[in-house]
Design a protein around this motif. Structure first.
Motif, PDB file in Angstrom:
ATOM      1  N   THR A  57       0.827  -1.208  -0.042  1.00  0.00           N
ATOM      2  CA  THR A  57      -0.045   0.205   0.017  1.00  0.00           C
ATOM      3  C   THR A  57       0.869   1.178   0.089  1.00  0.00           C
ATOM      4  O   THR A  57       1.886   1.272   0.399  1.00  0.00           O
ATOM      5  N   ASP A  58       0.196   2.348  -0.391  1.00  0.00           N
ATOM      6  CA  ASP A  58       1.058   3.542  -0.366  1.00  0.00           C
ATOM      7  C   ASP A  58      -0.083   4.813  -0.156  1.00  0.00           C
ATOM      8  O   ASP A  58      -1.059   4.578  -0.753  1.00  0.00           O
ATOM      9  N   TYR A  59       0.229   5.842   0.214  1.00  0.00           N
ATOM     10  CA  TYR A  59      -0.634   6.866   0.691  1.00  0.00           C
ATOM     11  C   TYR A  59      -0.102   8.098   0.252  1.00  0.00           C
ATOM     12  O   TYR A  59       1.143   8.569   0.232  1.00  0.00           O
ATOM     13  N   ALA A  60      -0.950   9.049  -0.258  1.00  0.00           N
ATOM     14  CA  ALA A  60      -0.587  10.331  -0.682  1.00  0.00           C
ATOM     15  C   ALA A  60      -0.098  11.091   0.667  1.00  0.00           C
ATOM     16  O   ALA A  60      -0.643  10.730   1.737  1.00  0.00           O
ATOM     17  N   SER A  61       0.826  12.095   0.750  1.00  0.00           N
ATOM     18  CA  SER A  61       1.438  12.560   2.111  1.00  0.00           C
ATOM     19  C   SER A  61       0.333  13.309   2.793  1.00  0.00           C
ATOM     20  O   SER A  61       0.682  13.337   3.963  1.00  0.00           O
ATOM     21  N   SER A  62      -0.707  13.698   1.950  1.00  0.00           N
ATOM     22  CA  SER A  62      -1.783  14.672   2.785  1.00  0.00           C
ATOM     23  C   SER A  62      -2.625  13.704   3.497  1.00  0.00           C
ATOM     24  O   SER A  62      -3.340  14.143   4.452  1.00  0.00           O
ATOM     25  N   ARG A  66      -3.238   8.867   8.382  1.00  0.00           N
ATOM     26  CA  ARG A  66      -4.865   9.048   8.643  1.00  0.00           C
ATOM     27  C   ARG A  66      -5.758   8.143   7.682  1.00  0.00           C
ATOM     28  O   ARG A  66      -6.822   7.746   8.527  1.00  0.00           O
ATOM     29  N   PHE A  67      -5.338   7.854   6.965  1.00  0.00           N
ATOM     30  CA  PHE A  67      -6.273   6.903   5.828  1.00  0.00           C
ATOM     31  C   PHE A  67      -5.563   5.477   5.919  1.00  0.00           C
ATOM     32  O   PHE A  67      -4.351   5.290   5.727  1.00  0.00           O
ATOM     33  N   TYR A  79     -11.991  -1.048   0.295  1.00  0.00           N
ATOM     34  CA  TYR A  79     -12.262   0.047   1.484  1.00  0.00           C
ATOM     35  C   TYR A  79     -11.132   1.220   1.451  1.00  0.00           C
ATOM     36  O   TYR A  79     -10.048   0.942   1.199  1.00  0.00           O
ATOM     37  N   LEU A  80     -11.806   2.285   2.103  1.00  0.00           N
ATOM     38  CA  LEU A  80     -10.843   3.445   2.248  1.00  0.00           C
ATOM     39  C   LEU A  80     -11.273   3.605   3.916  1.00  0.00           C
ATOM     40  O   LEU A  80     -12.349   4.611   3.962  1.00  0.00           O
ATOM     41  N   ARG A  81     -10.636   3.622   4.894  1.00  0.00           N
ATOM     42  CA  ARG A  81     -10.919   3.946   6.301  1.00  0.00           C
ATOM     43  C   ARG A  81     -10.252   5.335   6.488  1.00  0.00           C
ATOM     44  O   ARG A  81      -9.103   5.806   6.191  1.00  0.00           O
TER      45      ARG A  81
END
Length: 125
Positions: A57-62, A66-67, A79-81
């Motif tokens: 998985t990877d996430y935008a820095s913003s 949190r997500f 899903y997106l928590r």
């Protein structure tokens, strides 16, 4: 026919949480790259998170920290928590699917073949 249907959006106060779901039919999500995007009024669509066949998985820095993006492969649902929501998170959220095992240019919308219709998330201060 491939269909992606998002749900779970709504209005919350800052600091609250929501969980978005993306039910997929006509397409098995586990072997492929799946992503979440969002688009705020007047802004370009931006990548939020992705998950590939290896469950990387990877996430935008913003949104990092949190997500959380996850899958239920038995139900074929993505899903997106979303925790600690901020007013800047207000947008229409879309799920999307690439026809590749790993996520190439994962935050580029043009890499994704299938899209849902979107679900609105509104965060008030």
């Amino acid at each position: 026919e491939v269909q992606l249907v998002e749900s779970g959006g709504g209005s919350v106060q800052a600091g609250g949480s929501l969980t978005l779901s993306c039910a997929v039919s006509g397409y098995t999500i586990s072997p492929y790259c799946m992503g979440w995007f969002r688009q705020a009024p007047g802004k370009e669509r931006e990548g939020v998170a992705y998950i590939d066949s290896a469950r990387t998985t990877d996430y935008a820095s913003s949104v990092k920290g949190r997500f959380i993006i996850s899958e239920d492969n038995a139900k074929n649902i993505l899903y997106l928590r979303m925790n600690s929501l901020k007013p800047d998170d207000t947008a229409i959220y879309y799920c999307a699917a690439q026809l590749s095992t790993y996520c190439f240019d994962a935050y580029r919308p043009g890499r994704y073949k299938y899209w849902g219709q979107g679900t609105q998330v509104t965060v008030s201060s």
